[in-house]
Write a protein that holds these residues in place. Structure first.
Motif, PDB file in Angstrom:
ATOM      1  N   HIS A   1       0.825  -1.206   0.000  1.00  0.00           N
ATOM      2  CA  HIS A   1       0.000   0.000   0.000  1.00  0.00           C
ATOM      3  C   HIS A   1       0.862   1.260   0.000  1.00  0.00           C
ATOM      4  O   HIS A   1       0.533   2.258   0.643  1.00  0.00           O
ATOM      5  N   HIS A   2       1.921   1.225  -0.766  1.00  0.00           N
ATOM      6  CA  HIS A   2       2.869   2.353  -0.780  1.00  0.00           C
ATOM      7  C   HIS A   2       2.241   3.657  -1.247  1.00  0.00           C
ATOM      8  O   HIS A   2       2.549   4.726  -0.716  1.00  0.00           O
ATOM      9  N   GLU A   3       1.379   3.639  -2.224  1.00  0.00           N
ATOM     10  CA  GLU A   3       0.792   4.821  -2.868  1.00  0.00           C
ATOM     11  C   GLU A   3       1.850   5.588  -3.664  1.00  0.00           C
ATOM     12  O   GLU A   3       2.432   5.049  -4.584  1.00  0.00           O
ATOM     13  N   LEU A   4       2.152   6.863  -3.303  1.00  0.00           N
ATOM     14  CA  LEU A   4       3.021   7.701  -4.129  1.00  0.00           C
ATOM     15  C   LEU A   4       4.101   8.355  -3.274  1.00  0.00           C
ATOM     16  O   LEU A   4       3.931   8.549  -2.083  1.00  0.00           O
ATOM     17  N   SER A   5       5.215   8.719  -3.935  1.00  0.00           N
ATOM     18  CA  SER A   5       6.283   9.437  -3.232  1.00  0.00           C
ATOM     19  C   SER A   5       7.028  10.294  -4.243  1.00  0.00           C
ATOM     20  O   SER A   5       6.735  10.294  -5.445  1.00  0.00           O
ATOM     21  N   GLY A   6       8.036  10.994  -3.764  1.00  0.00           N
ATOM     22  CA  GLY A   6       8.885  11.792  -4.635  1.00  0.00           C
ATOM     23  C   GLY A   6      10.033  11.015  -5.232  1.00  0.00           C
ATOM     24  O   GLY A   6      10.911  11.616  -5.884  1.00  0.00           O
ATOM     25  N   ARG A   7      10.042   9.682  -5.045  1.00  0.00           N
ATOM     26  CA  ARG A   7      11.136   8.892  -5.614  1.00  0.00           C
ATOM     27  C   ARG A   7      11.147   9.027  -7.136  1.00  0.00           C
ATOM     28  O   ARG A   7      10.114   8.909  -7.798  1.00  0.00           O
ATOM     29  N   VAL A   8      12.336   9.243  -7.689  1.00  0.00           N
ATOM     30  CA  VAL A   8      12.502   9.348  -9.136  1.00  0.00           C
ATOM     31  C   VAL A   8      12.624   7.948  -9.720  1.00  0.00           C
ATOM     32  O   VAL A   8      13.453   7.139  -9.267  1.00  0.00           O
ATOM     33  N   ILE A   9      11.802   7.651 -10.694  1.00  0.00           N
ATOM     34  CA  ILE A   9      11.813   6.335 -11.332  1.00  0.00           C
ATOM     35  C   ILE A   9      13.081   6.188 -12.162  1.00  0.00           C
ATOM     36  O   ILE A   9      13.486   7.101 -12.889  1.00  0.00           O
ATOM     37  N   GLU A  10      13.720   5.021 -12.043  1.00  0.00           N
ATOM     38  CA  GLU A  10      14.999   4.763 -12.696  1.00  0.00           C
ATOM     39  C   GLU A  10      14.857   3.660 -13.738  1.00  0.00           C
ATOM     40  O   GLU A  10      13.981   2.792 -13.638  1.00  0.00           O
ATOM     41  N   ALA A  11      15.715   3.678 -14.724  1.00  0.00           N
ATOM     42  CA  ALA A  11      15.773   2.582 -15.686  1.00  0.00           C
ATOM     43  C   ALA A  11      16.068   1.278 -14.951  1.00  0.00           C
ATOM     44  O   ALA A  11      16.919   1.240 -14.057  1.00  0.00           O
ATOM     45  N   GLY A  12      15.347   0.225 -15.297  1.00  0.00           N
ATOM     46  CA  GLY A  12      15.520  -1.066 -14.641  1.00  0.00           C
ATOM     47  C   GLY A  12      14.569  -1.306 -13.500  1.00  0.00           C
ATOM     48  O   GLY A  12      14.496  -2.427 -12.968  1.00  0.00           O
ATOM     49  N   ASP A  13      13.803  -0.279 -13.092  1.00  0.00           N
ATOM     50  CA  ASP A  13      12.838  -0.447 -12.003  1.00  0.00           C
ATOM     51  C   ASP A  13      11.694  -1.366 -12.415  1.00  0.00           C
ATOM     52  O   ASP A  13      11.212  -1.310 -13.557  1.00  0.00           O
ATOM     53  N   VAL A  14      11.250  -2.188 -11.476  1.00  0.00           N
ATOM     54  CA  VAL A  14       9.955  -2.860 -11.574  1.00  0.00           C
ATOM     55  C   VAL A  14       8.965  -1.992 -10.806  1.00  0.00           C
ATOM     56  O   VAL A  14       9.252  -1.541  -9.694  1.00  0.00           O
ATOM     57  N   VAL A  15       7.784  -1.743 -11.400  1.00  0.00           N
ATOM     58  CA  VAL A  15       6.840  -0.770 -10.836  1.00  0.00           C
ATOM     59  C   VAL A  15       5.455  -1.404 -10.719  1.00  0.00           C
ATOM     60  O   VAL A  15       4.896  -1.896 -11.711  1.00  0.00           O
ATOM     61  N   VAL A  16       4.903  -1.378  -9.506  1.00  0.00           N
ATOM     62  CA  VAL A  16       3.549  -1.863  -9.247  1.00  0.00           C
ATOM     63  C   VAL A  16       2.573  -0.696  -9.387  1.00  0.00           C
ATOM     64  O   VAL A  16       2.741   0.327  -8.726  1.00  0.00           O
ATOM     65  N   VAL A  17       1.570  -0.852 -10.243  1.00  0.00           N
ATOM     66  CA  VAL A  17       0.558   0.187 -10.448  1.00  0.00           C
ATOM     67  C   VAL A  17      -0.808  -0.408 -10.107  1.00  0.00           C
ATOM     68  O   VAL A  17      -1.324  -1.267 -10.830  1.00  0.00           O
ATOM     69  N   ASP A  18      -1.367   0.043  -9.001  1.00  0.00           N
ATOM     70  CA  ASP A  18      -2.657  -0.439  -8.482  1.00  0.00           C
ATOM     71  C   ASP A  18      -3.599   0.751  -8.444  1.00  0.00           C
ATOM     72  O   ASP A  18      -3.359   1.721  -7.720  1.00  0.00           O
ATOM     73  N   ILE A  19      -4.684   0.703  -9.217  1.00  0.00           N
ATOM     74  CA  ILE A  19      -5.530   1.884  -9.407  1.00  0.00           C
ATOM     75  C   ILE A  19      -7.004   1.505  -9.419  1.00  0.00           C
ATOM     76  O   ILE A  19      -7.369   0.371  -9.738  1.00  0.00           O
ATOM     77  N   GLY A  20      -7.850   2.493  -9.084  1.00  0.00           N
ATOM     78  CA  GLY A  20      -9.281   2.255  -9.155  1.00  0.00           C
ATOM     79  C   GLY A  20     -10.079   3.441  -8.684  1.00  0.00           C
ATOM     80  O   GLY A  20      -9.539   4.433  -8.181  1.00  0.00           O
ATOM     81  N   GLY A  21     -11.381   3.323  -8.843  1.00  0.00           N
ATOM     82  CA  GLY A  21     -12.287   4.379  -8.418  1.00  0.00           C
ATOM     83  C   GLY A  21     -13.708   4.024  -8.768  1.00  0.00           C
ATOM     84  O   GLY A  21     -13.977   3.013  -9.435  1.00  0.00           O
ATOM     85  N   PRO A  22     -14.662   4.860  -8.346  1.00  0.00           N
ATOM     86  CA  PRO A  22     -16.066   4.592  -8.627  1.00  0.00           C
ATOM     87  C   PRO A  22     -16.524   5.176  -9.948  1.00  0.00           C
ATOM     88  O   PRO A  22     -16.093   6.252 -10.361  1.00  0.00           O
ATOM     89  N   LEU A  23     -17.437   4.479 -10.602  1.00  0.00           N
ATOM     90  CA  LEU A  23     -18.196   5.063 -11.688  1.00  0.00           C
ATOM     91  C   LEU A  23     -19.236   6.022 -11.091  1.00  0.00           C
ATOM     92  O   LEU A  23     -19.469   6.021  -9.885  1.00  0.00           O
ATOM     93  N   PRO A  24     -19.892   6.835 -11.915  1.00  0.00           N
ATOM     94  CA  PRO A  24     -20.959   7.682 -11.380  1.00  0.00           C
ATOM     95  C   PRO A  24     -22.032   6.895 -10.631  1.00  0.00           C
ATOM     96  O   PRO A  24     -22.664   7.413  -9.713  1.00  0.00           O
ATOM     97  N   SER A  25     -22.246   5.650 -10.987  1.00  0.00           N
ATOM     98  CA  SER A  25     -23.228   4.797 -10.298  1.00  0.00           C
ATOM     99  C   SER A  25     -22.781   4.392  -8.906  1.00  0.00           C
ATOM    100  O   SER A  25     -23.582   3.860  -8.125  1.00  0.00           O
ATOM    101  N   GLY A  26     -21.497   4.587  -8.595  1.00  0.00           N
ATOM    102  CA  GLY A  26     -20.971   4.191  -7.287  1.00  0.00           C
ATOM    103  C   GLY A  26     -20.234   2.878  -7.294  1.00  0.00           C
ATOM    104  O   GLY A  26     -19.543   2.547  -6.323  1.00  0.00           O
TER     105      GLY A  26
END
Length: 375
Positions: A215-240
């Motif tokens: 559950h890291h979320e976001l930081s000021g870390r600069v992404i580097e070549a060779g990094d493996v990156v986990v991207v976990d995203i979501g949100g509600p539609l207008p219906s909820g």
């Protein structure tokens, strides 16, 4: 408080209130008190959150008793189009200086009262002082209504899955060396809304060693070549109804030597868990299917959370796909399958799809490729 976009018509609302009464009666409670949140939105289409002024729906178990909706007058002014009268619900408004708790319980039967799980203590304790002295959580009752999605709900979750898939398809536009996680996350959040969501509820961009924190979320870390990156995203539609999907990316060739073998095991684990889903299989059986694959690869200690969680009007709701949950799966249940591997101080990876239990198996609601995406 609001009554935003909803899938509900009077027939659906009436059916849900009737089912609530039957479930409450079976649980031995005399009434259910539902405060603002996803439970109230599910029952009568009223969204929003609890504040210091009491808003609540009181549903007596006795079918001959009238349900009551208690609302501050200033809030109810925006809810006049909710068809409470057509549902046979009595509306009791109140103004500052009056006692809304006595108004909520006036005429309600004595005995055990179930209160929705997220009701603030501010209201829970004042309801007790007003006469609701025997209290229980309503979650076990309401989950029986909400766990099995109807066709309209399933359609919204399918649309949510397609919308978040479109965002993942665009991650290569923003994820590159020299940018911070926060910069990438801001672009992703904007795209979540562009692709049809009402809001970006969460954005996790865990690069390099940060990917080992689920559950890291976001930081000021600069992404580097060779990094493996986990991207976990979501949100509600207008219906909820919500999306939630994770993919793992590599910014160029991964610099860690074990990425290929570990990620291959993770893909097998996620597929094994999906393959295990069908009616009659228990939640813990699905969890065990993923865990067994990672254990055979020597990675068991690096899988540090449950395999999944239910999803609907809440991002996390019943059923939970975890050891100890022997609830059998049924058609209409929807949940995530998201095993992960987290190598502390080095890198991490997770693959997450939302799935729906069908009459004879499972359907994925996310359909982006599962391989490590090398950008």
């Amino acid at each position: 408080m609001s009554a935003g976009p909803t899938l509900l018509d009077v027939t659906t609302m009436r059916s849900r209130l009737d089912r609530l009464r039957r479930a409450a009666d079976a649980a031995g409670v005399t009434a259910v008190i539902v405060s603002p949140g996803s439970d109230l939105r599910y029952l009568v289409g009223v969204g929003g959150s609890s504040f210091e002024r009491l808003t609540a729906l009181v549903v007596p178990t006795d079918a001959s008793a009238t349900p009551v909706f208690v609302s501050p007058a200033l809030e109810y002014a925006g809810l006049g189009h909710v068809p409470l009268g057509d549902l046979g619900v009595e509306v009791r408004t109140w103004v500052d200086g009056e006692d809304p708790y006595a108004r909520a319980l006036g005429g309600a039967p004595a005995g055990l009262v179930a209160v929705s799980d997220m009701t603030p203590a501010l209201h829970l304790l004042r309801l007790r002082d007003a006469g609701a002295t025997e209290q229980a959580l309503a979650g076990p009752i309401l989950r029986e209504l909400r766990m099995r999605k109807d066709p309209a709900e399933l359609e919204q979750l399918r649309l949510a899955g397609e919308a978040i898939d479109r965002v993942h398809a665009r991650v290569g536009e923003w994820l590159r060396p020299g940018r911070t996680e926060a910069e990438v996350g801001a672009d992703i959040a904007a795209a979540i809304v562009e692709e049809g969501h009402a809001a970006a509820d969460f954005v996790i961009v865990g690069s390099g060693p940060n990917g080992a924190s689920p559950h890291h979320e976001l930081s000021g870390r600069v992404i580097e070549a060779g990094d493996v990156v986990v991207v976990d995203i979501g949100g509600p539609l207008p219906s909820g109804y919500n999306s939630d999907s994770t993919r793992t990316y590599a910014v160029g060739s991964p610099r860690e030597a074990d990425v290929e073998s570990v990620y291959a095991a993770l893909r097998r684990a996620q597929q094994a868990a999906v393959d295990a889903v069908r009616p009659g299989v228990t939640c813990q059986d699905v969890d065990r299917a993923a865990r067994a694959v990672l254990a055979s690869a020597g990675l068991a200690e690096h899988f540090i959370h449950r395999t999944g969680h239910g999803i609907g009007l809440d991002v996390h709701e019943e059923p939970y796909i975890v050891e100890g949950n022997d609830l059998p799966l049924e058609a209409g249940m929807t949940f995530s399958i998201e095993p992960g591997v987290y190598l502390s101080g080095r890198w991490g990876a997770r693959i997450e799809d939302i799935v729906a239990v069908t009459d004879d198996g499972v359907a994925r609601l996310n359909n982006r490729p599962h391989e490590l995406v090398v950008l």
